[in-house]
Design a protein around this motif. Structure first.
Motif, mmCIF file in Angstrom:
data_model
loop_
_atom_site.group_PDB
_atom_site.id
_atom_site.type_symbol
_atom_site.label_atom_id
_atom_site.label_comp_id
_atom_site.label_asym_id
_atom_site.label_seq_id
_atom_site.Cartn_x
_atom_site.Cartn_y
_atom_site.Cartn_z
ATOM 1 N N ASP A 242 49.334 12.634 30.934
ATOM 2 C CA ASP A 242 50.673 12.053 30.806
ATOM 3 C C ASP A 242 51.721 13.146 30.579
ATOM 4 O O ASP A 242 52.826 13.094 31.145
ATOM 5 C CB ASP A 242 50.710 11.058 29.635
ATOM 6 N N PHE A 243 51.351 14.140 29.776
ATOM 7 C CA PHE A 243 52.276 15.240 29.500
ATOM 8 C C PHE A 243 52.591 16.030 30.774
ATOM 9 O O PHE A 243 53.756 16.311 31.079
ATOM 10 C CB PHE A 243 51.697 16.166 28.429
ATOM 11 N N VAL A 244 51.547 16.361 31.536
ATOM 12 C CA VAL A 244 51.732 17.175 32.744
ATOM 13 C C VAL A 244 52.578 16.445 33.782
ATOM 14 O O VAL A 244 53.408 17.061 34.468
ATOM 15 C CB VAL A 244 50.360 17.590 33.327
ATOM 16 N N THR A 245 52.404 15.136 33.892
ATOM 17 C CA THR A 245 53.204 14.380 34.880
ATOM 18 C C THR A 245 54.684 14.312 34.483
ATOM 19 O O THR A 245 55.533 13.994 35.315
ATOM 20 C CB THR A 245 52.659 12.949 35.036
ATOM 21 N N SER A 246 54.992 14.626 33.229
ATOM 22 C CA SER A 246 56.395 14.598 32.784
ATOM 23 C C SER A 246 57.095 15.951 32.951
ATOM 24 O O SER A 246 58.304 16.059 32.726
ATOM 25 C CB SER A 246 56.466 14.185 31.304
ATOM 26 N N LEU A 247 56.350 16.981 33.361
ATOM 27 C CA LEU A 247 56.921 18.327 33.457
ATOM 28 C C LEU A 247 57.846 18.458 34.658
ATOM 29 O O LEU A 247 57.616 17.844 35.712
ATOM 30 C CB LEU A 247 55.809 19.368 33.550
ATOM 31 N N ILE A 248 58.869 19.288 34.507
ATOM 32 C CA ILE A 248 59.843 19.539 35.568
ATOM 33 C C ILE A 248 59.554 20.917 36.172
ATOM 34 O O ILE A 248 59.472 21.908 35.440
ATOM 35 C CB ILE A 248 61.285 19.500 35.022
ATOM 36 N N PRO A 249 59.383 20.988 37.502
ATOM 37 C CA PRO A 249 59.067 22.277 38.135
ATOM 38 C C PRO A 249 60.096 23.350 37.795
ATOM 39 O O PRO A 249 61.289 23.073 37.634
ATOM 40 C CB PRO A 249 59.082 21.947 39.634
ATOM 41 N N LYS A 250 59.597 24.579 37.679
ATOM 42 C CA LYS A 250 60.382 25.792 37.405
ATOM 43 C C LYS A 250 60.947 25.813 35.977
ATOM 44 O O LYS A 250 60.940 26.852 35.341
ATOM 45 C CB LYS A 250 61.503 25.981 38.428
ATOM 46 N N ARG A 251 61.406 24.672 35.482
ATOM 47 C CA ARG A 251 61.926 24.678 34.116
ATOM 48 C C ARG A 251 60.773 24.644 33.104
ATOM 49 O O ARG A 251 60.763 25.391 32.133
ATOM 50 C CB ARG A 251 62.849 23.486 33.882
ATOM 51 N N ASP A 252 59.786 23.765 33.342
ATOM 52 C CA ASP A 252 58.688 23.594 32.382
ATOM 53 C C ASP A 252 57.431 24.377 32.755
ATOM 54 O O ASP A 252 56.594 24.655 31.901
ATOM 55 C CB ASP A 252 58.321 22.114 32.255
ATOM 56 N N TYR A 253 57.269 24.680 34.053
ATOM 57 C CA TYR A 253 56.071 25.433 34.452
ATOM 58 C C TYR A 253 56.374 26.249 35.707
ATOM 59 O O TYR A 253 57.333 25.980 36.431
ATOM 60 C CB TYR A 253 54.896 24.490 34.722
ATOM 61 N N ARG A 254 55.549 27.259 35.910
ATOM 62 C CA ARG A 254 55.637 28.090 37.116
ATOM 63 C C ARG A 254 54.307 28.008 37.851
ATOM 64 O O ARG A 254 53.248 27.986 37.221
ATOM 65 C CB ARG A 254 55.938 29.543 36.755
ATOM 66 N N LEU A 255 54.398 28.015 39.179
ATOM 67 C CA LEU A 255 53.211 27.844 40.009
ATOM 68 C C LEU A 255 53.124 28.985 41.017
ATOM 69 O O LEU A 255 54.093 29.270 41.716
ATOM 70 C CB LEU A 255 53.300 26.494 40.738
ATOM 71 N N LYS A 256 51.970 29.659 41.057
ATOM 72 C CA LYS A 256 51.712 30.700 42.055
ATOM 73 C C LYS A 256 50.414 30.348 42.768
ATOM 74 O O LYS A 256 49.314 30.665 42.290
ATOM 75 C CB LYS A 256 51.598 32.074 41.386
ATOM 76 N N ARG A 257 50.542 29.685 43.899
ATOM 77 C CA ARG A 257 49.352 29.224 44.610
ATOM 78 C C ARG A 257 48.525 30.399 45.131
ATOM 79 O O ARG A 257 47.294 30.327 45.155
ATOM 80 C CB ARG A 257 49.743 28.311 45.776
#
Length: 793
Positions: A242-257
């Protein structure tokens, strides 16, 4: 190249010796030919080697193949059979008759009476081959079986448990056809048995691995695991999801595929602390919360439904990335599987501890000799030599290969690529050419199917949803006008035979729609052009393919963005040409292949440590199972266990020694003489005497020495198996723990070996202490049938 020629020359010399027996065997009566088995076995008994009787043995089974099946193996098949006997890998192209080739080395190696196995990737192939070839072996006086209950034999018995005696009869056959996964699980379960009567495997002797690259390369990193004693399921999976689905890209997390990495930003960390009402996410007390957040992030951003797994019947089933097959019964460890289940809102399965595990490299390392065959292994020869000490010998085709492998077509976007592939498929379909259209994933196969339906093209779809019809679909794939959409599974082991009039239209066309490794490309291309048939292969790839996007450099990504910007500005960039882009993709392909090889090497290093520990542990366990008198072993283990307890409880007070006795020796209140507390030798003698008194009391309850020995065996094995479960579980988690140490300049392999060795020694010490618990604190009794009943506390 020179070494290959020398090896092929040796093979041809042996081939000539086999061919000299041809006319003599043809002139024999059936009875004389059948009698060759007895003659060959007699020659072995008199001291001849398998190599010395090979020409006569191969000529015998070759003639038997002809009389029973109407198939006389070609010279090239005999060459492949010679390579297989040597313990090498025979690269034989699709349609060259690997099934018939295997009859010769299996027959020869079975003559010693130690067993010979043909190991296939799936049960359908094993049952098909055994059913087809059993008449040949049985006609020659050998026994043959599958190592599982065949579909034809299981009607009405599907719920009936297979007994150890039934399995033993399978594995005691001269020739056994089985699956690689089935063999792995049988090995694990066999070694978990506590009674010799319940074990069914004999020492492994000789194996031919069909599709050897799939088994020893593609599946090398996936351990087969037997789990037990489920751990308490955390209630944090839902909260973390539930917490992860509430996250906002770039503001709350960074992703490097590209780096396969995702992490919380400063804002995301603060959000987590507020959400879970904790002061510090990175504090030791919050470790489980952080771990579940990391699992949920990985499940959401790196594992995709239809690509990495499927949800079927309310369960998450993993997909094999190499061929798109369902990996039933296999779960991702360390809680990731439960994180995926939570993401998909299905019931969470229990997270169980590993009781035993083995990888294919370790499993086949237990055989005296292993060989393999496949159509596409020469490109991986260096790895086979370095890791498995197996040469790869290319066997000439019976007829020249006339298939044309056309250059890849490179596109910027997936949409452009798929439309071009669909248009080419439509063009072939109009003239009646059959097409095998290969998708990179189950998800993509469904998309391609939808596009074909939109154009009115009737077709079959072969993916994990309908693999039960795999063989039938592949057989139909060569008929005029047939279109078959498939994942990389593409029916390995089943030939695509061309229908009437198809040769004149150009044969089967293989169209790939994803960038793949060179070896997999060759596998798929090899579906066309069997036995001198015409055919073509061509792969349509885009810069958005997963294979490219996950491994591309920053410079290559900038190039892609530049092309997309141009397309958005209205420039008609669709297909890319020129040597520069092809060279870049070749370098990328080599880099991915090299990384995969390094990953397998690292897995094999880990598994070597496990293999040594497994061997040592099973030798001790085998002694306990087979020993007729365990009295000395029991006394020695009690002695060592007491030493370890006293070492941990030195300088203890009277109350603490009382607690130790109640935890390990007896629940009764025992009077301890005060003076012995300061004298370790006297205390040890006191504990040994106490132990023997308790064992004497138990001995009185038993009928005879055999029951006493059985009680000892149950207690020792219970202690050992609990310790080994802890050890395997520790090693499983240790691999996950040290994976990131390489980035810090530390050698993960060295750290793994040191910690694994220390833990193994610690485990053996714990086993001795636990042996005292099992022997002394257990309750025993005899039931109405005069059978021993033991309850461990």
């Amino acid at each position: 190249m020179l070494l290959d020629q020398i090896e092929k020359h040796r093979v041809r010399v042996l081939l000539n010796r086999v061919n000299r027996w041809r006319d003599r065997m043809r002139a024999m009566s059936d009875e004389e030919l059948q009698n060759q088995t007895a003659i060959l076995r007699e020659q072995l008994a008199k001291g001849k080697t398998l190599e010395q009787i090979l020409p006569r043995a191969y000529a015998t089974v070759r003639e038997a193949d002809y009389r029973i099946l109407g198939l006389f193996p070609y010279d090239v098949q005999v060459m492949g059979a010679i390579v297989l006997h040597k313990g090498y890998i025979a690269e034989m192209k699709t349609g060259e008759g690997k099934t018939l080739t295997a009859t010769m080395p299996l027959y020869l190696n079975a003559l010693e009476g130690k067993g010979a196995m043909l190991v296939t990737p799936n049960g359908y192939l094993a049952e098909r081959d055994e059913t087809q070839l059993a008449p040949v072996y049985e006609w020659l006086g050998l026994t043959v079986s599958t190592a599982f209950r065949k579909l034809s034999d299981s009607k009405g018995q599907s719920e009936k448990k297979i007994s150890a005696a039934e399995k033993r009869s399978w594995y005691n056959s001269d020739i056994i056809y089985t699956t690689a996964s089935g063999l792995a699980f049988d090995f694990l379960f066999n070694n978990l048995e506590t009674e010799k009567a319940n074990q069914y495997l004999r020492p492994f002797n000789y194996a031919v691995i069909d599709e050897v690259d799939e088994v020893l390369l593609d599946e090398a990193e996936s351990p087969f695991v037997v789990a037990n004693s489920p751990t308490v399921l955390s209630n944090l999976y839902q909260a973390a999801d539930d917490f992860v689905t509430s996250l906002i890209p770039k503001r709350d997390y960074r992703l490097k595929r590209r780096d396969n990495a995702v992490w919380l930003t400063y804002h995301g960390v603060r959000k987590a602390e507020a959400y879970f009402r904790i002061n510090n996410l990175y504090d030791a007390s919050s470790r489980e919360i952080y771990r579940h957040i990391a699992l949920a992030l990985r499940a959401h951003f790196f594992l995709k439904n239809g690509h990495d797994y499927l949800v079927t019947d309310g369960k998450v089933v993993l997909l094999d990335e190499a061929d798109g097959r369902l990996k039933k019964g296999i779960k991702v460890s360390t809680g990731l599987h439960q994180a995926i289940e939570q993401k998909e809102h299905v019931d969470l399965t229990e997270n169980q501890r590993t009781a035993a595990s083995i990888t294919f490299p370790s499993l086949f390392g237990l055989f005296n000799k292993v060989s393999g065959m496949s159509g596409t292994v020469k490109v991986s020869e260096e790895e086979f030599i370095n890791v498995y000490n197996m040469k790869v010998i290319q066997i000439p085709t019976n007829k020249p290969v006339i298939r044309r492998d056309l250059p890849d077509k490179i596109f910027v976007t997936t949409a452009d690529k798929l439309m071009a592939a669909i248009n080419q498929t439509i063009a072939f379909h109009k003239i009646g050419r059959p097409v095998l259209l290969v998708a990179g994933s189950v998800e993509n196969s469904e998309i391609i199917s939808e596009l074909l339906l939109n154009h009115g093209i009737v077709h079959n779809v072969l993916n994990a949803f309908n693999e039960s019809r795999e063989a039938a679909m592949i057989r139909e794939a060569g008929q005029q006008g047939a279109v078959t959409v498939t994942t990389n599974m593409a029916g390995r082991g089943t030939d695509i035979k061309l229908g009437k009039g198809v040769k004149e239209k150009g044969g089967l066309a293989v169209i790939g729609t994803e960038m793949l490794s060179e070896r997999v490309k060759l596998q798929l291309a090899g579906r066309a052009g069997r036995q001198g048939d015409p055919g073509t292969s061509q792969f349509y790839i885009s810069l958005e393919d997963k294979y490219i996007s996950q491994a591309s450099t920053a410079r290559f990504k900038n190039y892609y963005r530049h092309l997309i910007a141009k397309k958005n500005d209205g420039k008609p960039i669709i297909q890319l040409h020129g040597p520069r882009i092809r060279f870049s993709l070749l370098m990328l392909q080599n880099r991915v292949s090299s990384n995969a090889e390094e990953a397998r090497k690292q897995t094999n290093k880990y598994e070597t440590t496990m293999k040594l520990q497994r061997k040592s542990f099973h030798e001790i366990r085998e002694h306990v199972i087979t020993s007729k008198n365990l009295e000395q072993t029991v006394q020695r283990w009690i002695d060592e266990g007491i030493d370890e307890l006293l070492k941990r409880n030195s300088q203890k007070s009277l109350n603490e020694i009382h607690n130790m006795i109640n935890r390990h020796f007896t629940y009764n209140d025992i009077e301890i003489p005060q003076p012995i507390l300061s004298n370790p030798k006297q205390l040890k003698e006191f504990l040994k005497k106490l132990s023997n008194q308790i064992l004497t009391q138990k001995r009185v309850q038993l009928i005879n020495e055999e029951q006493l020995n059985r009680f000892y065996r149950k207690a020792l094995l219970a202690a050992m198996d609990e310790g080994w479960t802890d050890q395997v579980d520790y090693l499983t988690k240790l691999k996950a723990y040290i994976d990131g140490w390489g980035a810090m300049g530390r050698d993960p392999g060295y750290i793994y070996q040191v910690r694994a060795f220390n833990q193994f020694e610690q485990m053996l010490r714990e086993v001795k202490i636990n042996t005292i618990n099992k022997l002394l604190l257990s309750t025993i009794g005899i039931n109405e049938k005069q059978q021993l009943i033991v309850s461990f506390n």
